[in-house]
Enzyme design. Structure first.
Site, PDB file in Angstrom:
ATOM      1  N   LYS B  80       0.849  -1.195   0.000  1.00 38.64           N
ATOM      2  CA  LYS B  80       0.000   0.000   0.000  1.00 38.64           C
ATOM      3  C   LYS B  80       0.881   1.240   0.000  1.00 38.64           C
ATOM      4  O   LYS B  80       1.901   1.289   0.697  1.00 38.64           O
ATOM      5  CB  LYS B  80      -0.905  -0.038   1.243  1.00 38.64           C
ATOM      6  CG  LYS B  80      -1.982   1.054   1.288  1.00 38.64           C
ATOM      7  CD  LYS B  80      -2.875   0.891   2.530  1.00 38.64           C
ATOM      8  CE  LYS B  80      -3.975   1.937   2.593  1.00 38.64           C
ATOM      9  NZ  LYS B  80      -4.837   1.747   3.796  1.00 38.64           N
ATOM     10  N   SER B 155      -9.795   1.875   2.928  1.00 37.71           N
ATOM     11  CA  SER B 155      -8.895   2.643   2.084  1.00 37.71           C
ATOM     12  C   SER B 155      -7.873   1.790   1.325  1.00 37.71           C
ATOM     13  O   SER B 155      -7.295   2.273   0.356  1.00 37.71           O
ATOM     14  CB  SER B 155      -8.134   3.662   2.938  1.00 37.71           C
ATOM     15  OG  SER B 155      -7.288   2.992   3.858  1.00 37.71           O
ATOM     16  N   SER B 179      -9.991  -0.501   7.124  1.00 38.34           N
ATOM     17  CA  SER B 179      -9.416  -0.287   5.787  1.00 38.34           C
ATOM     18  C   SER B 179      -8.746  -1.499   5.163  1.00 38.34           C
ATOM     19  O   SER B 179      -8.384  -1.452   3.991  1.00 38.34           O
ATOM     20  CB  SER B 179      -8.415   0.871   5.831  1.00 38.34           C
ATOM     21  OG  SER B 179      -9.091   2.101   5.792  1.00 38.34           O
TER      22      SER B 179
END
Lengths: 505, 507
Positions: B80, B155, B179
């Site tokens: 990420k 997210s 997330s």
């Protein structure tokens, strides 16, 4: 309006006819740990800009702080030396505000649970009495970087065309020591302010946890001053004077602010709560940014750190290892030297006691050590306008000079020249002796020649001596000393004169 | 689609280490897959073929020389883009970090490299991890491989989609309020939020420090566990890291796969498992609970009354911390700088940069947080939220006194259409209802797919929550459930993820 115009300052005596001053002193001390507060970068003053930096002290995204255990130890030691309580569980907090020299735009500090709190310091005053200053708290925080504002006349941000940032200092461990309001000091407020900072410096120096150099910024004082009408209980509006970089400036800044406040108040104005800058040259203060009324630091617990929980056993270990407190040391010294209260007070008044004690510890006899510090060196300090302790000579240097006199290498007169050399930055006493060629002329053949010459020049006096009037030898000794430009040992010259006369020269 | 991109991480590791296939071949297959499908999915923000292949080559050479760095040596992984990498940019999907390249690796990245994993690239996210749909990325939304008109969740939408679509077998995400678990549920894969403090946050760009937790994505419970063990464990660079052994999550995944949950007490959280859920989600969840019962688990209902405060508490605490964490983005030292033309003061440059560099959701949260911490509001907002947090911790403690694990749907809904909720932040926030309590309490939770919703054919997640430092319990239950699920349907769920349409890319 009138409230911001600097009125002609009143003297503190005039101020205190109408007002009671209230002071609060905040002293920041940089610890001399090997590494910074929250990372492994070196904590070193004066390095090339931006060479002691890493992701943590630059606040780079993703980096996290980790607490320096030595800094916690330093904070606890300072607290114990100031008779504070040590908190069992003490957390860090973030103080949020934007400033370019603060990499994260928040400072990791402590808020409502400082590591040490509720202490006091008994501060020796010039008249030999002591004044107890209550310590509210001392807490740990990180220092900011340094901004250098370039292209302006004043070195301040206004008028600068650009600024340079040095983050070497960012993250240096800092202890902020905050007093409770100092009340009832009256006309002695400026003196008490100076004496407090001086005593605090002595205590921390004794602990060895900071260099406490006001000139280098490792000890910095902010002085809060307000006035309230005599007999009132509600404090007046305060100002906080920053940039106070010497003991003498602390006293001057408080004195100036008292006078300025009185001027404003007596002319019907009001004091603006603000920070003020002290100007060393003029001895006055000028307005900085308005404070507190607008600033909201949005303190909240620092989520990246866990609370500090010093164990009781560790605290007791540190307490047991504390050095003798300066005032206890003084009591011991007085007994050991057998000096009277009055003599002790003179030494304290001169700011000389610890210096003399250190000189004695460095091997000098107490009497000579006292004599040097309270007379010649005190004169030099007065001439230079600095505190005795701020002179560029150490007790070890003075002890060495005394030793050189005792072993006959220097006369007292030469010794003063050596001290002058040390003060002028020419090095240690032995360096000055060598550099200036100040050693006593002890070569007997040279001296004998000088004595013979003097006797020959003044036959009448030589005759007087020969007839037994040995006091007359003084004139010959004087002539020899003059001829050797003082670099001879007068006692040795005296005996040579008698020897040569007896030998029939 | 190459066969290699369908394999589990465990199987890739086995084959690479047995030298049946090289890490370079596996890595190239995934890079090709990214090239083929990511134009339509937008899961990756940065891919560097050369760097990835060089890393794979190095691992192959080591294996050839007889050295295997770890159980996942040679396996590709996606990271990420809010995790610092020294050889790739780190944008947090924000323009404010334009041009910044970290001078250091996050602890998890160092552990991935030390373990011989091969980073493929950096994945898309909601800007600074603030969002639940990945529509808040400055670089465009991530699309859901099940239906490209729908959100991936967020997210960590890029990591979830990349894993679901076979662009990577494994991915790193971060979970502040759900997330990892929520996009895991939306894309039909396993997503894990470990116990707070068991995976180092050093190098994770902070959103909300007391809630953020790095975790793993995989298409199977075992894969997620294998990655979890590589990245987990104490790190002295993170003072909130717990100095305790990592729970034995891989062992638990194997134990669960023996299929027996006899004596395991499972609590169904009543507040999260009722009518508030989409009917298809509730049906899939109910069916999953029945499977757990069939496996021998002792299922009971538990009440966690304070969970109703979780969303409002979270939306005060997280923005408060964010308002402080994001203050450092001020144009002075790195990233975007606007207005530095000699006509603006430092303060103005800071303002202009933050105005231009942050997206609307980030600004919204900074403003909420700045207000919640301000002198007049602190007690009523931030202070009260912390009290609610304490109540939630107590609810968990009470429930875990009786139960080994707690379960709920991971999200009350399935992946919603792109654009549907962008103008309704509160509706968006409520999608985090089931996941937020775990972040506030700091315990462990994961999401494992539990079939698809009958309403829309989209995947549903089963959330399994465990006490702090008992992550292994969640893995055991998840692995047992996973096996039973696949046995009864006859097809591994991961193989039912539809092939994403190869969209026309405009390059």
């Amino acid at each position: 309006m009138t409230s911001t115009v600097d009125a002609a300052p009143y003297t503190v005596e005039e101020v205190c006819e109408r007002f009671d001053p209230v002071m609060g002193l905040e002293v920041h001390v940089e610890l001399n740990t090997a590494t910074k507060m929250f990372c492994g970068c070196r904590n070193e003053f004066g390095a090339e800009p931006n060479t002691h930096v890493c992701p943590v002290c630059l606040g780079l995204p993703g980096s996290l702080p980790r607490v320096n255990a030595r800094a916690v130890e330093g904070a606890v030691k300072i607290g114990l030396a100031l008779n504070c309580q040590v908190r069992e569980r003490s957390g860090f907090a973030r103080k949020n505000y934007f400033y370019p020299d603060m990499p994260k735009n928040f400072q990791i500090s402590q808020y409502d649970d400082p590591i040490v709190f509720d202490g006091h310091l008994d501060v020796p005053l010039d008249d030999g009495s002591t004044w107890r200053v209550e310590i509210e708290r001392a807490h740990m925080e990180e220092d900011t970087g340094k901004s250098l504002h370039m292209g302006g006349a004043t070195g301040r941000i206004h008028g600068a065309s650009y600024s340079l940032l040095d983050y070497n200092r960012a993250g240096v461990p800092l202890i902020e020591i905050v007093t409770r309001p100092i009340l009832g000091a009256g006309t002695r407020a400026p003196e008490i302010a100076r004496a407090y900072v001086s005593a605090l410096r002595d205590v921390i120096q004794g602990l060895g946890v900071s260099d406490v150099r006001m000139d280098q910024g490792s000890m910095r004082c902010d002085a809060n001053v307000s006035l309230m009408p005599k007999g009132a209980t509600e404090f007046g509006t305060r100002t906080e004077t920053k940039n106070v970089n010497s003991l003498r400036s602390v006293e001057r800044a408080v004195r100036y602010e008292m006078g300025r406040h009185a001027g404003v108040l007596l002319s019907g104005g009001t004091i603006t709560q603000e920070t003020r800058h002290f100007d060393e040259q003029s001895g006055t203060t000028s307005a900085g940014r308005p404070k507190e009324t607008f600033a909201d630091y949005r303190f909240f617990p620092e989520p990246d750190l866990v609370p500090i929980e010093p164990s009781a056993a560790w605290v007791e270990e540190l307490r047991a290892g504390l050095p003798e407190r300066p005032w206890e040391r003084r009591a011991r010294i007085q007994t050991e030297w057998g000096i009277s209260d009055e003599e002790l007070r003179d030494l304290v008044n001169a700011g000389a006691l610890d210096l003399v004690a250190d000189t004695v510890e460095a091997g000098a006899p107490a009497e000579s050590a006292r004599s040097w510090w309270v007379s010649y060196l005190t004169q030099q300090a007065n001439t230079a306008g600095v505190e005795l302790a701020e002179l560029a000579i150490t007790p070890a240097d003075v002890a060495r000079v005394i030793a050189l006199v005792a072993e006959g290498t220097l006369t007292n007169k030469l010794a003063r020249q050596v001290v002058d050399g040390v003060l002028a930055g020419e090095g240690a006493p032995d360096d000055v002796v060598a550099g200036r060629g100040l050693a006593v002329v002890s070569d007997d053949s040279a001296l004998t020649a000088a004595v013979d010459e003097a006797l020959a020049a003044q036959p009448a006096i030589a005759e007087k001596i020969r007839s037994g009037k040995t006091k007359a030898a003084g004139a010959i000794v004087g002539a020899v000393m003059k001829a050797t430009r003082g670099q001879a040992d007068a006692a040795r010259v005296q005996s040579l004169v008698l020897e040569r006369v007896a030998a029939g020269s | 689609m190459s066969e290699l991109t369908r394999l589990s991480a465990a199987e890739i590791a086995r084959r690479v280490q047995a030298r049946e296939v090289s890490s370079v071949e596996v890595t190239r297959a995934h890079l090709d897959r990214i090239e083929a499908v990511d134009g339509g999915l937008n899961a990756f923000l940065h891919v560097d073929r050369e760097v990835a292949l060089a890393a794979a080559e190095a691992v192959d050479a080591e294996i050839a020389a007889g050295t295997v760095r770890g159980p996942l040596a040679g396996v590709p992984v996606a990271i990420k883009d809010n995790v610092a990498t020294s050889d790739m940019p780190t944008t947090c999907a924000s323009h404010i970090l334009d041009g910044w390249r970290p001078p250091y690796d996050a602890t998890v990245v160092r552990r991935l490299r030390d373990g011989g994993l091969v980073p493929l690239g950096k994945t898309n996210l909601d800007e600074f991890a603030m969002g639940g749909s990945n529509e808040n990325s400055a670089f465009g939304p991530v699309r859901n491989p099940w239906d490209a008109s729908r959100v991936s969740g967020g997210s960590s939408g890029g990591s979830a989609t990349a894993t679901a679509a076979g662009e990577t077998p494994l991915a790193i995400g971060s979970d502040t309020g759900g997330s990892i678990r929520q996009p895991g549920a939306f894309t039909g894969i396993v997503g894990v939020k470990p116990t707070y403090g068991t995976v180092s946050r050093y190098g994770l760009v902070a959103f909300s420090s007391s809630l953020d937790q790095i975790g793993s994505f995989g298409r199977s419970v075992l894969d997620a566990a294998l990655l979890h063990e590589v990245i987990g464990g104490h790190d002295p660079n993170d003072q909130t890291s717990i100095d305790a052994p990592l729970p034995p999550v891989v062992e638990a995944a194997y134990a669960g796969a023996r299929g027996d949950l006899a004596g395991v007490r499972v609590g169904v959280v009543r507040e999260l498992s009722g009518e508030g859920n989409q009917p298809g989600v509730l049906a899939a969840f109910t069916d999953a609970v029945r499977v757990l019962t069939d496996l021998g688990a002792d299922v009971v209902e538990v009440d966690c009354p304070s969970f109703t405060y979780a969303v409002p508490a979270y939306y005060l605490i997280a923005p408060s911390e964010a308002s402080s964490n994001l203050a450092r983005f001020d144009a002075m030292r790195y990233g975007l700088r606007i207005g530095d033309d000699g006509s603006h003061s430092t303060d103005e440059v800071m303002s202009l940069t933050r105005e231009a560099g942050f997206g609307p959701e980030v600004k919204r949260r900074i403003m909420i947080g700045t207000h919640a911490l301000s002198a007049g509001a602190y007690d009523a907002l931030y202070g009260k939220a912390q009290k609610a947090r304490t109540l939630i911790v107590r609810d968990f403690a009470a429930a875990f006194e009786y139960c080994d694990v707690l379960v709920s749907p991971t999200v009350p809904v399935t992946a919603f259409p792109l654009g549907e909720r962008v103008d309704d932040p509160v509706a968006m926030y409520l999608a985090d209802l089931c996941t937020i309590p775990t972040n506030l309490a700091g315990n462990a939770a994961l999401s494992v797919p539990c079939g698809v919703s009958a309403d829309d054919g989209l995947p549903v997640g089963l959330q399994i929550m465990a006490p702090a430092l008992a992550d292994d319990r969640a893995y055991r239950v998840a692995a047992a459930y996973e096996l039973a699920r696949d046995t009864s349907s006859g097809t591994p769920f991961a193989e039912t993820i539809p092939e994403p349409a190869v969209l026309e890319t405009t390059s």
